[in-house]
Design a protein around this motif. Structure first.
Motif, short mmCIF file in Angstrom:
data_model
loop_
_atom_site.label_atom_id
_atom_site.label_comp_id
_atom_site.label_asym_id
_atom_site.label_seq_id
_atom_site.Cartn_x
_atom_site.Cartn_y
_atom_site.Cartn_z
N HIS A 88 39.41 42.81 43.71
CA HIS A 88 38.63 42.07 42.71
C HIS A 88 38.38 40.64 43.22
O HIS A 88 39.32 39.93 43.54
N LEU A 89 37.13 40.25 43.26
CA LEU A 89 36.76 38.94 43.81
C LEU A 89 36.48 37.95 42.68
O LEU A 89 35.68 38.21 41.78
N PHE A 90 37.12 36.81 42.79
CA PHE A 90 37.13 35.79 41.73
C PHE A 90 35.78 35.10 41.62
O PHE A 90 35.18 34.69 42.63
N ARG A 91 35.32 34.96 40.38
CA ARG A 91 34.15 34.13 40.09
C ARG A 91 34.45 33.36 38.82
O ARG A 91 34.91 33.93 37.83
N PHE A 92 34.19 32.05 38.84
CA PHE A 92 34.51 31.20 37.70
C PHE A 92 33.57 30.02 37.70
O PHE A 92 33.28 29.43 38.75
N ASP A 93 33.08 29.66 36.51
CA ASP A 93 32.20 28.49 36.37
C ASP A 93 32.36 27.95 34.96
O ASP A 93 31.93 28.56 33.99
N ASN A 94 33.04 26.80 34.86
CA ASN A 94 33.19 26.18 33.54
C ASN A 94 32.32 24.93 33.41
O ASN A 94 32.52 24.11 32.51
N GLY A 95 31.35 24.81 34.31
CA GLY A 95 30.47 23.65 34.30
C GLY A 95 30.95 22.52 35.18
O GLY A 95 30.18 21.64 35.55
N THR A 96 32.24 22.54 35.52
CA THR A 96 32.82 21.52 36.39
C THR A 96 33.35 22.15 37.68
O THR A 96 33.07 21.65 38.77
N GLU A 97 34.09 23.23 37.53
CA GLU A 97 34.60 23.98 38.68
C GLU A 97 33.77 25.24 38.86
O GLU A 97 33.48 25.95 37.89
N ARG A 98 33.43 25.54 40.12
CA ARG A 98 32.65 26.74 40.40
C ARG A 98 33.24 27.43 41.63
O ARG A 98 33.44 26.79 42.66
N TYR A 99 33.50 28.72 41.49
CA TYR A 99 34.02 29.52 42.61
C TYR A 99 33.32 30.87 42.58
O TYR A 99 33.09 31.44 41.51
N ASP A 100 33.02 31.38 43.75
CA ASP A 100 32.46 32.73 43.87
C ASP A 100 32.89 33.30 45.21
O ASP A 100 32.26 33.06 46.24
N GLU A 101 33.99 34.06 45.19
CA GLU A 101 34.52 34.59 46.44
C GLU A 101 33.58 35.58 47.12
O GLU A 101 33.64 35.76 48.33
N SER A 102 32.70 36.20 46.34
CA SER A 102 31.81 37.20 46.92
C SER A 102 30.80 36.60 47.89
O SER A 102 30.13 37.32 48.63
N ALA A 103 30.69 35.27 47.91
CA ALA A 103 29.77 34.62 48.84
C ALA A 103 30.19 34.86 50.30
O ALA A 103 29.34 34.94 51.18
N VAL A 104 31.51 34.96 50.52
CA VAL A 104 31.98 35.15 51.91
C VAL A 104 32.96 36.32 52.04
O VAL A 104 33.37 36.66 53.15
N LEU A 105 33.37 36.91 50.92
CA LEU A 105 34.34 37.99 50.98
C LEU A 105 33.71 39.33 50.62
O LEU A 105 32.82 39.42 49.77
N GLU A 106 34.20 40.36 51.28
CA GLU A 106 33.87 41.75 50.99
C GLU A 106 35.01 42.32 50.15
O GLU A 106 36.18 42.08 50.46
N ALA A 107 34.69 43.05 49.12
CA ALA A 107 35.73 43.60 48.25
C ALA A 107 36.37 44.84 48.88
O ALA A 107 35.67 45.68 49.48
N GLY A 108 37.68 44.95 48.73
CA GLY A 108 38.36 46.17 49.09
C GLY A 108 38.16 47.23 48.02
O GLY A 108 37.51 46.99 46.99
N SER A 109 38.74 48.41 48.23
CA SER A 109 38.49 49.49 47.29
C SER A 109 39.71 50.36 46.99
O SER A 109 39.66 51.16 46.06
N GLU A 110 40.81 50.20 47.73
CA GLU A 110 41.92 51.14 47.62
C GLU A 110 43.24 50.43 47.33
O GLU A 110 43.59 49.45 48.00
N PRO A 111 44.01 50.92 46.35
CA PRO A 111 45.40 50.46 46.20
C PRO A 111 46.21 50.85 47.44
O PRO A 111 45.93 51.87 48.07
N VAL A 112 47.21 50.04 47.76
CA VAL A 112 48.02 50.29 48.95
C VAL A 112 49.49 50.07 48.61
O VAL A 112 49.84 49.06 47.99
N THR A 113 50.34 51.00 49.02
CA THR A 113 51.78 50.85 48.86
C THR A 113 52.46 50.98 50.21
O THR A 113 51.90 51.52 51.17
N PHE A 114 53.68 50.48 50.29
CA PHE A 114 54.54 50.76 51.43
C PHE A 114 55.97 50.88 50.95
O PHE A 114 56.33 50.37 49.87
#
Length: 277
Positions: free
Chosen positions: A121-147
């Motif tokens: 899950h890629l974070f996106r947030f905008d409250n008018g002062t702080e802005r983040y959008d990880e999808s600009a440079v990140l590719e989302a994963g798709s699988e849970p992983v355990t070890f």
């Protein structure tokens, strides 16, 4: 099993971040940790999101993965390397990537990479002062992983991997409960704004509803790039009790996780067996 979650205030200097991580991991090992978890973006909190692209590595090679493998081996630790930027498999290493995976890697004490999780899950947030959008440079994963970690306490701990914003999506952790996970990892770099509102309640909820331990490493302080992170690295038991925590600034949060406590919690309140939907 003694577990350490590391809190850092990572800077724009890769070399200084690795030096700080090495020192904190050494402290964790001296304290008897068997498993240590670094925070999200432990290696770099750049001036710009795209700075991640410049240090991205292909899986299985590169200085960041070498650092994690060598440190795990030198300290005799199971080590989860918070997150590092990884190129997609087969990507051209001669060309700057447009996007990378925000990857959490687990290394055994002999330096072998035992698990690779890509933040789903890629974070996106905008409250008018702080802005983040990880999808600009990140590719989302798709699988849970355990070890599985064969602990010195005589138990085999099944460990589920996640990163930061993932914790807002309980279906991921239900998948881990179905897989028999005992410990959930959540290396993070929560913003101060969202952390103040939601960090502790989300982590404790994931522990309670899945009757599992939670280990949350964190970024916590004022960074060189102007970003402020919430911190409060913590370890939580399956009853939702906070076992140990650190409010802000770099340090090691270390405590013993008791497998018998987990078994007792699940026995006296078998909520996982009562699920209908």
């Amino acid at each position: 099993m003694k577990v350490a979650v590391i809190q850092m205030v990572s800077s724009t200097s890769l070399s200084s971040n690795l030096a700080q991580a090495a020192d904190l991991l050494h402290q964790a090992a001296l304290g008897g940790a068997e498993l240590a978890v670094l925070p999200e973006y432990f290696c770099l909190m750049g001036q710009h999101d795209a700075d991640k692209l410049g240090i991205a590595e292909p899986f299985g090679q590169g200085p960041l993965q070498q650092f994690l493998a060598e440190t795990a081996r030198a300290e005799g630790l199971w080590l989860v390397g918070g997150t590092i930027p990884l190129r997609a498999d087969g990507a051209d290493v001669a060309t700057a990537p447009e996007r990378v995976f925000n990857a959490s890697l687990a290394f055994s004490p002999d330096g072998a990479c035992m698990a690779r999780y890509h933040k789903i899950h890629l974070f996106r947030f905008d409250n008018g002062t702080e802005r983040y959008d990880e999808s600009a440079v990140l590719e989302a994963g798709s699988e849970p992983v355990t070890f599985d970690l064969d602990s010195r306490d005589g138990h085999v701990w099944r460990i589920g991997m996640s990163v930061c914003y993932d914790m807002r999506f309980p279906e991921l952790y239900r998948a881990y409960a179905d897989a028999g996970v005992h410990l959930l990892l959540a290396p993070s770099a929560f913003t101060y704004t969202t952390g103040q509102a939601h960090w502790e309640v989300l982590l404790r909820a994931r522990a309670i509803e899945n009757l599992a331990f939670v280990a949350a490493a964190a970024q916590g302080g004022q960074h060189h790039n102007g970003r402020q992170t919430w911190g409060q690295a913590m370890l939580i038991d399956p009853w939702g009790q906070v076992l140990a925590q650190r409010a802000q600034q770099a340090g090691v949060v270390l405590t013993e996780l008791d497998f018998e406590l987990l078994t007792a919690c699940r026995s006296r309140l078998p909520a996982l067996a009562h699920r209908v939907l």
